[in-house]
Write a protein that holds these residues in place. Structure first.
Motif, short mmCIF file in Angstrom:
data_model
loop_
_atom_site.label_atom_id
_atom_site.label_comp_id
_atom_site.label_asym_id
_atom_site.label_seq_id
_atom_site.Cartn_x
_atom_site.Cartn_y
_atom_site.Cartn_z
N ASP A 1 0.86 -1.23 -0.03
CA ASP A 1 0.02 -0.17 0.17
C ASP A 1 1.10 1.27 0.01
O ASP A 1 2.12 1.29 -0.06
N SER A 2 0.21 2.43 -0.20
CA SER A 2 0.86 3.75 -0.10
C SER A 2 0.31 4.70 1.03
O SER A 2 -0.83 4.43 1.72
N ARG B 1 0.71 8.99 2.48
CA ARG B 1 1.56 10.02 2.30
C ARG B 1 1.43 10.89 3.91
O ARG B 1 0.42 11.16 4.25
N ARG C 1 11.15 4.33 -3.69
CA ARG C 1 9.66 3.90 -3.23
C ARG C 1 9.27 5.07 -2.34
O ARG C 1 7.93 5.41 -2.46
N GLN D 1 5.63 10.90 0.26
CA GLN D 1 5.01 9.77 -0.41
C GLN D 1 5.67 8.73 -0.02
O GLN D 1 6.79 8.56 -0.53
N ASN E 1 5.62 4.75 -1.21
CA ASN E 1 4.91 3.60 -1.93
C ASN E 1 5.30 2.41 -1.67
O ASN E 1 6.44 2.09 -1.21
N LEU F 1 4.80 -0.25 0.49
CA LEU F 1 5.20 -0.12 1.74
C LEU F 1 5.44 -1.63 2.20
O LEU F 1 5.02 -2.69 1.54
#
Length: 127
Positions: free
Chosen positions: A16-17, A19, A67, A82, A84, A86
């Motif tokens: 998942d991402s 921020r 990432r 940010q 990305n 993960l």
């Protein structure tokens, strides 16, 4: 001196991402170097990404390079991270730090001390 507040952490699954945001008050961030640091369970706090205040040069620690992306929005007086793709090993408390830019290589900010710190936001990556 600047006051910093991190936000955006949470529980996510691998891949998942998220921020993260680091909002500042008390001074403008446009002449500050900003860094994101993290402290995992049983580990020391480590600098993972920094951005200079002079020319927005960035640096990333090897495990997050490609990432994670650091950026700043001076109009909002906020710096972002940010994250990305993960991984469970990204689980940590994430802190932002700031110091007035003194025109040293950006890596130095992530290796040395910051003058101001936020209280951190927890990121947990788990399935």
């Amino acid at each position: 001196q600047v006051q910093l507040v991190e936000s955006g952490g949470g529980l996510v699954q691998p891949g998942d991402s998220l921020r993260l945001s680091c909002a500042a008050s008390g001074d403008s961030l446009d002449h500050y170097a900003i860094g994101w640091f993290r402290q995992g369970p049983g580990k020391e706090r480590q600098g993972i990404s920094c951005i200079s205040g002079s020319d927005d040069t960035t640096w990333y620690e090897g495990s997050v390079k490609g990432r994670f992306t650091i950026s700043r929005d001076n109009a909002k007086n906020t710096v972002y991270l940010q994250m990305n793709m993960l991984k469970p090993e990204d689980t940590a408390i994430y802190y932002c730090g700031a110091i007035e830019d003194i025109r040293v290589p950006v890596l130095a900010y992530c290796q040395g001390g910051m003058s101001d710190w936020g209280k951190g936001t927890l990121v947990t990556v788990s399935s």
